[in-house]
Design a protein around this motif. Sequence first.
Motif, PDB file in Angstrom:
ATOM      1  N   LYS A  31      42.360  34.187  51.770  1.00 10.74           N
ATOM      2  CA  LYS A  31      41.508  35.373  51.511  1.00 10.74           C
ATOM      3  C   LYS A  31      41.909  36.621  50.424  1.00 10.74           C
ATOM      4  CE  LYS A  31      40.492  35.786  57.146  1.00 10.74           C
ATOM      5  NZ  LYS A  31      39.996  36.049  58.143  1.00 10.74           N
ATOM      6  N   ALA A  32      42.991  36.613  50.449  1.00  8.26           N
ATOM      7  CA  ALA A  32      43.160  37.323  49.133  1.00  8.26           C
ATOM      8  C   ALA A  32      42.348  37.003  47.624  1.00  8.26           C
ATOM      9  CB  ALA A  32      44.715  38.126  49.249  1.00  8.26           C
ATOM     10  N   GLU A  33      43.132  35.795  47.540  1.00  3.98           N
ATOM     11  CA  GLU A  33      42.442  34.606  46.541  1.00  3.98           C
ATOM     12  C   GLU A  33      40.588  35.194  46.056  1.00  3.98           C
ATOM     13  OE1 GLU A  33      41.729  32.807  42.646  1.00  3.98           O
ATOM     14  OE2 GLU A  33      43.594  33.814  43.709  1.00  3.98           O
ATOM     15  N   LEU A  34      39.972  34.999  47.120  1.00  5.00           N
ATOM     16  CA  LEU A  34      38.722  34.843  47.778  1.00  5.00           C
ATOM     17  C   LEU A  34      38.628  36.175  47.275  1.00  5.00           C
ATOM     18  CD1 LEU A  34      35.894  33.572  47.878  1.00  5.00           C
ATOM     19  CD2 LEU A  34      36.030  34.546  50.522  1.00  5.00           C
ATOM     20  N   SER A  35      39.162  37.336  47.782  1.00  5.82           N
ATOM     21  CA  SER A  35      38.551  39.047  47.733  1.00  5.82           C
ATOM     22  C   SER A  35      38.681  39.221  46.042  1.00  5.82           C
ATOM     23  CB  SER A  35      39.193  39.884  48.841  1.00  5.82           C
ATOM     24  OG  SER A  35      39.165  40.850  47.905  1.00  5.82           O
ATOM     25  N   ARG A  36      39.781  38.847  45.317  1.00  5.02           N
ATOM     26  CA  ARG A  36      40.304  38.677  44.121  1.00  5.02           C
ATOM     27  C   ARG A  36      39.187  37.837  43.745  1.00  5.02           C
ATOM     28  NH1 ARG A  36      41.384  36.101  39.980  1.00  5.02           N
ATOM     29  NH2 ARG A  36      41.768  34.205  40.417  1.00  5.02           N
ATOM     30  N   ARG A  37      38.373  36.889  43.769  1.00  7.98           N
ATOM     31  CA  ARG A  37      37.435  36.394  42.862  1.00  7.98           C
ATOM     32  C   ARG A  37      35.997  37.056  42.907  1.00  7.98           C
ATOM     33  NH1 ARG A  37      38.590  29.776  43.266  1.00  7.98           N
ATOM     34  NH2 ARG A  37      40.717  29.808  42.285  1.00  7.98           N
ATOM     35  N   GLU A  38      35.946  37.733  44.257  1.00  9.13           N
ATOM     36  CA  GLU A  38      34.337  37.852  44.205  1.00  9.13           C
ATOM     37  C   GLU A  38      34.425  39.683  43.696  1.00  9.13           C
ATOM     38  OE1 GLU A  38      34.799  38.299  48.570  1.00  9.13           O
ATOM     39  OE2 GLU A  38      33.581  36.718  49.419  1.00  9.13           O
ATOM     40  N   ALA A  39      35.602  39.959  43.455  1.00 11.35           N
ATOM     41  CA  ALA A  39      35.642  41.344  42.796  1.00 11.35           C
ATOM     42  C   ALA A  39      35.352  40.650  41.354  1.00 11.35           C
ATOM     43  CB  ALA A  39      37.198  41.984  43.162  1.00 11.35           C
ATOM     44  N   GLU A  40      35.802  39.906  40.403  1.00 15.98           N
ATOM     45  CA  GLU A  40      35.994  40.013  39.700  1.00 15.98           C
ATOM     46  C   GLU A  40      34.337  39.164  39.457  1.00 15.98           C
ATOM     47  OE1 GLU A  40      36.533  38.761  35.788  1.00 15.98           O
ATOM     48  OE2 GLU A  40      38.570  39.913  36.999  1.00 15.98           O
ATOM     49  N   ILE A  41      34.008  38.819  39.860  1.00 12.26           N
ATOM     50  CA  ILE A  41      32.569  37.831  40.196  1.00 12.26           C
ATOM     51  C   ILE A  41      32.042  39.583  39.823  1.00 12.26           C
ATOM     52  CG2 ILE A  41      30.427  37.525  40.943  1.00 12.26           C
ATOM     53  CD1 ILE A  41      32.918  34.986  42.360  1.00 12.26           C
ATOM     54  N   ALA A  42      32.025  40.725  40.578  1.00 10.87           N
ATOM     55  CA  ALA A  42      31.316  41.727  40.863  1.00 10.87           C
ATOM     56  C   ALA A  42      31.445  42.584  39.431  1.00 10.87           C
ATOM     57  CB  ALA A  42      31.869  43.153  41.980  1.00 10.87           C
ATOM     58  N   ARG A  43      32.576  42.359  39.062  1.00  7.35           N
ATOM     59  CA  ARG A  43      32.846  43.159  37.108  1.00  7.35           C
ATOM     60  C   ARG A  43      32.467  42.442  36.524  1.00  7.35           C
ATOM     61  NH1 ARG A  43      38.172  42.919  39.437  1.00  7.35           N
ATOM     62  NH2 ARG A  43      39.275  41.367  38.322  1.00  7.35           N
ATOM     63  N   GLN A  44      32.286  41.358  36.829  1.00  6.53           N
ATOM     64  CA  GLN A  44      31.013  40.564  34.929  1.00  6.53           C
ATOM     65  C   GLN A  44      30.170  40.669  35.729  1.00  6.53           C
ATOM     66  OE1 GLN A  44      32.824  36.125  35.492  1.00  6.53           O
ATOM     67  NE2 GLN A  44      34.584  36.814  34.583  1.00  6.53           N
ATOM     68  N   GLU A  45      29.150  40.936  36.925  1.00  2.54           N
ATOM     69  CA  GLU A  45      28.013  41.021  36.779  1.00  2.54           C
ATOM     70  C   GLU A  45      27.776  41.910  36.964  1.00  2.54           C
ATOM     71  OE1 GLU A  45      27.558  40.585  40.948  1.00  2.54           O
ATOM     72  OE2 GLU A  45      27.008  38.279  40.968  1.00  2.54           O
ATOM     73  N   ALA A  46      27.972  43.264  36.832  1.00  2.40           N
ATOM     74  CA  ALA A  46      27.919  44.705  36.664  1.00  2.40           C
ATOM     75  C   ALA A  46      28.497  44.853  34.967  1.00  2.40           C
ATOM     76  CB  ALA A  46      29.476  45.679  36.582  1.00  2.40           C
ATOM     77  N   ARG A  47      28.793  44.346  34.110  1.00  5.86           N
ATOM     78  CA  ARG A  47      29.453  43.625  32.842  1.00  5.86           C
ATOM     79  C   ARG A  47      27.732  43.071  31.790  1.00  5.86           C
ATOM     80  NH1 ARG A  47      33.237  39.950  31.376  1.00  5.86           N
ATOM     81  NH2 ARG A  47      31.523  38.788  29.722  1.00  5.86           N
ATOM     82  N   LEU A  48      27.538  42.333  32.432  1.00 16.16           N
ATOM     83  CA  LEU A  48      26.332  41.340  31.906  1.00 16.16           C
ATOM     84  C   LEU A  48      25.214  42.237  32.738  1.00 16.16           C
ATOM     85  CD1 LEU A  48      26.984  37.856  33.945  1.00 16.16           C
ATOM     86  CD2 LEU A  48      27.180  38.823  30.749  1.00 16.16           C
ATOM     87  N   LYS A  49      25.327  42.848  32.909  1.00 21.14           N
ATOM     88  CA  LYS A  49      24.322  43.671  33.889  1.00 21.14           C
ATOM     89  C   LYS A  49      23.677  44.978  32.757  1.00 21.14           C
ATOM     90  CE  LYS A  49      21.708  47.001  37.142  1.00 21.14           C
ATOM     91  NZ  LYS A  49      22.009  47.587  38.692  1.00 21.14           N
ATOM     92  N   MET A  50      24.912  45.363  32.149  1.00 16.70           N
ATOM     93  CA  MET A  50      25.286  46.907  30.514  1.00 16.70           C
ATOM     94  C   MET A  50      24.456  46.331  30.282  1.00 16.70           C
ATOM     95  SD  MET A  50      28.582  48.819  32.333  1.00 16.70           S
ATOM     96  CE  MET A  50      29.039  48.767  30.339  1.00 16.70           C
ATOM     97  N   GLU A  51      24.896  44.541  29.574  1.00 16.03           N
ATOM     98  CA  GLU A  51      24.754  44.185  28.383  1.00 16.03           C
ATOM     99  C   GLU A  51      23.264  43.772  28.158  1.00 16.03           C
ATOM    100  OE1 GLU A  51      27.252  41.034  27.619  1.00 16.03           O
ATOM    101  OE2 GLU A  51      29.307  41.755  27.723  1.00 16.03           O
ATOM    102  N   ARG A  52      22.655  43.632  29.356  1.00 17.41           N
ATOM    103  CA  ARG A  52      21.713  43.154  29.553  1.00 17.41           C
ATOM    104  C   ARG A  52      20.678  44.470  29.008  1.00 17.41           C
ATOM    105  NH1 ARG A  52      18.271  38.984  30.548  1.00 17.41           N
ATOM    106  NH2 ARG A  52      19.701  37.881  31.956  1.00 17.41           N
ATOM    107  N   GLU A  53      20.760  45.474  30.168  1.00 15.32           N
ATOM    108  CA  GLU A  53      19.985  46.505  29.412  1.00 15.32           C
ATOM    109  C   GLU A  53      20.154  47.251  28.108  1.00 15.32           C
ATOM    110  OE1 GLU A  53      21.810  49.323  32.527  1.00 15.32           O
ATOM    111  OE2 GLU A  53      20.803  48.501  34.059  1.00 15.32           O
ATOM    112  N   ASN A  54      21.521  47.011  27.735  1.00 14.34           N
ATOM    113  CA  ASN A  54      22.054  47.170  26.183  1.00 14.34           C
ATOM    114  C   ASN A  54      21.181  46.909  25.370  1.00 14.34           C
ATOM    115  OD1 ASN A  54      23.558  49.114  26.803  1.00 14.34           O
ATOM    116  ND2 ASN A  54      25.203  48.092  26.716  1.00 14.34           N
ATOM    117  N   LEU A  55      20.818  44.758  25.381  1.00 12.04           N
ATOM    118  CA  LEU A  55      20.208  44.231  24.936  1.00 12.04           C
ATOM    119  C   LEU A  55      18.099  44.536  24.793  1.00 12.04           C
ATOM    120  CD1 LEU A  55      19.856  41.491  23.036  1.00 12.04           C
ATOM    121  CD2 LEU A  55      19.493  40.086  25.460  1.00 12.04           C
TER     122      LEU A  55
END
Length: 123
Positions: free
Chosen positions: A53-77
């Motif tokens: 569960k801790a690993e799953l939570s860590r991965r979900e948080a990483e996915i959320a960070r990457q999605e936010a970063r990609l969203k910002m990159e898409r907006e900037n693009l």
Amino acid sequence: MSVRIKAVVDKFVKELTEALQADIQDRIMKEREMQSYIEEREREVAEREAAWKAELSRREAEIARQEARLKMERENLEKEKSVLMGTASNQDNQDGALEITVSDTFAALFSFQVGSPWKLRTW
């Protein structure tokens, strides 16, 4: 002879009672061992589940960070694309000028007249 039979029966009852007591003690020990084994296995499973569960939570948080970063990159693009592509509009001016608007912050006016070179005006 009845004394002898009684002695044999008493001996048999005593041996049977001892055997039953030994069997009961053996079963109690086996039950305790089994219970201890079950508890240990339950602890191991709970630890693995918590780690999973801790690993799953860590991965979900990483996915959320990457999605936010990609969203910002898409907006900037999209912003960059908007600036680079702009909106070109043709306007029929009486002097033959073609106005191209690149963005809200930059506009160029190309004007020409027959027999004269292109002129570029910016404002």
